[in-house]
Design a protein around this motif. Structure first.
Motif, short mmCIF file in Angstrom:
data_model
loop_
_atom_site.label_atom_id
_atom_site.label_comp_id
_atom_site.label_asym_id
_atom_site.label_seq_id
_atom_site.Cartn_x
_atom_site.Cartn_y
_atom_site.Cartn_z
N SER A 1 0.83 -1.21 0.00
CA SER A 1 0.00 0.00 0.00
C SER A 1 0.86 1.25 0.00
CB SER A 1 -0.93 0.00 1.22
OG SER A 1 -1.86 -1.06 1.14
N ALA A 2 1.94 1.23 0.79
CA ALA A 2 2.84 2.39 0.84
C ALA A 2 3.50 2.62 -0.52
CB ALA A 2 3.89 2.20 1.92
N LEU A 3 3.92 1.55 -1.17
CA LEU A 3 4.54 1.67 -2.48
C LEU A 3 3.55 2.23 -3.50
CD1 LEU A 3 6.41 -1.77 -2.46
CD2 LEU A 3 7.53 0.47 -2.49
N ALA A 4 2.31 1.76 -3.43
CA ALA A 4 1.29 2.26 -4.35
C ALA A 4 1.01 3.74 -4.13
CB ALA A 4 0.01 1.43 -4.18
N ARG A 5 0.89 4.14 -2.87
CA ARG A 5 0.62 5.55 -2.57
C ARG A 5 1.73 6.46 -3.07
NH1 ARG A 5 -0.99 3.46 2.40
NH2 ARG A 5 1.00 4.10 3.34
N ALA A 6 2.97 5.97 -2.97
CA ALA A 6 4.12 6.79 -3.38
C ALA A 6 4.39 6.72 -4.88
CB ALA A 6 5.36 6.37 -2.60
N GLY A 7 3.69 5.85 -5.57
CA GLY A 7 3.91 5.71 -7.01
C GLY A 7 5.20 5.00 -7.37
N VAL A 8 5.68 4.14 -6.47
CA VAL A 8 6.92 3.41 -6.72
C VAL A 8 6.62 2.18 -7.58
CG1 VAL A 8 8.81 2.12 -5.63
CG2 VAL A 8 7.90 4.19 -4.54
N PRO A 9 7.35 1.95 -8.66
CA PRO A 9 7.14 0.73 -9.45
C PRO A 9 7.34 -0.50 -8.57
CG PRO A 9 8.56 2.27 -10.62
CD PRO A 9 8.41 2.80 -9.22
N HIS A 10 6.36 -1.38 -8.57
CA HIS A 10 6.46 -2.56 -7.71
C HIS A 10 5.59 -3.67 -8.24
CE1 HIS A 10 2.79 -0.64 -6.25
NE2 HIS A 10 2.44 -1.79 -5.71
N GLU A 11 5.94 -4.86 -7.82
CA GLU A 11 5.15 -6.04 -8.14
C GLU A 11 5.00 -6.84 -6.85
OE1 GLU A 11 5.60 -9.84 -11.14
OE2 GLU A 11 5.95 -7.81 -11.92
N THR A 12 3.76 -7.19 -6.52
CA THR A 12 3.47 -7.88 -5.27
C THR A 12 2.70 -9.16 -5.56
OG1 THR A 12 3.34 -5.78 -4.07
CG2 THR A 12 2.35 -7.70 -3.02
N HIS A 13 3.13 -10.24 -4.92
CA HIS A 13 2.44 -11.52 -5.06
C HIS A 13 2.15 -12.09 -3.68
CE1 HIS A 13 3.11 -11.74 -9.42
NE2 HIS A 13 4.28 -11.19 -9.17
N ILE A 14 0.89 -12.38 -3.44
CA ILE A 14 0.47 -13.03 -2.20
C ILE A 14 -0.09 -14.40 -2.57
CG2 ILE A 14 -0.96 -12.89 -0.13
CD1 ILE A 14 1.05 -10.60 -0.37
N PHE A 15 0.55 -15.43 -2.07
CA PHE A 15 0.10 -16.79 -2.34
C PHE A 15 -0.75 -17.27 -1.17
CE2 PHE A 15 4.16 -16.11 -4.47
CZ PHE A 15 3.80 -16.37 -5.78
N GLU A 16 -1.83 -17.95 -1.49
CA GLU A 16 -2.80 -18.31 -0.47
C GLU A 16 -2.20 -19.18 0.63
OE1 GLU A 16 -7.15 -20.52 -0.04
OE2 GLU A 16 -6.20 -20.33 -2.01
N ARG A 17 -1.42 -20.18 0.24
CA ARG A 17 -0.91 -21.14 1.21
C ARG A 17 0.63 -21.08 1.26
NH1 ARG A 17 -5.09 -23.68 -1.48
NH2 ARG A 17 -6.83 -24.33 -0.15
#
Length: 200
Positions: free
Chosen positions: A152-168
């Motif tokens: 969320s912080a990266l998104a608010r600041a406009g920083v290029p990022h890629e996030t992956h959340i795996f369920e298990r």
């Protein structure tokens, strides 16, 4: 402690993909800012050899240390990484979860200002380096809320990022081989590196 499964095996994986990498064992069981200063020195030394692009990858508490190197506001240009990849890092020193990292780094009675100053989500600025982040919803050691705070912080600041959340998946999966969908993180990370021109 340093987790061996998150050191040489990671270097071997990156090398197999054509990415030059090495292990840096930052000081553990030492108080802030010792780990941060050690990583910054290692980045400066690497650049002094003529390497133009330097990235940092960290796992768990090492992810927090790598994140500090990327986001702490007082770094000189030659000691800040060009990109950072973080695996299941404890992000916030303000949350009650995963207090062991906070106690090891800041001590039992760290004041609120120091806890905020070492929380990655509080440090992200628009000039922060591109970030790859992954975590699992099943992590009971460092709950996934840490990853959401940073994303969320990266998104608010406009920083290029890629996030992956795996369920298990449990904590400390490292390469996550035979760990279900989380095993895809290495291919996803390599694709991200390639998209930026940091991997062949």
């Amino acid at each position: 402690m340093h987790a061996e499964r998150s050191s040489e095996p990671i270097v071997e994986w990156l090398a197999s993909a054509g990415v030059a990498a090495s292990v840096f064992r930052y000081p553990v069981l030492t108080r802030h800012p010792a780990p941060l200063l050690a990583i910054r020195e290692a980045i400066r030394e690497t650049r002094s050899t003529g390497v133009e692009t330097v990235g940092v990858m960290g796992f768990s508490a090492g992810g927090h240390a790598a994140g500090l190197a990327a986001y702490a506001p007082d770094g000189e240009r030659d000691e800040v990484p060009d990109f950072v990849a973080l695996a299941y890092p404890p992000v916030s020193m303000e949350l009650g979860t995963h207090g062991a990292s906070r106690v090891n780094l800041l001590g039992e009675d760290a004041d609120p200002a120091l806890r905020a100053a070492t929380s990655l989500d509080r440090l992200v600025a628009p000039e922060a380096p591109p970030t790859f982040l992954w975590h699992t919803g099943g992590d009971t050691v460092v709950p996934v809320e840490h990853a959401y705070l940073l994303a969320s912080a990266l998104a608010r600041a406009g920083v290029p990022h890629e996030t992956h959340i795996f369920e298990r998946g449990n904590h400390a999966l490292s390469l996550a081989r035979d760990a279900g969908t989380a095993s895809a993180w290495t291919a996803l990370c390599l694709s991200w590196l390639q998209s930026h021109g940091w991997a062949p």
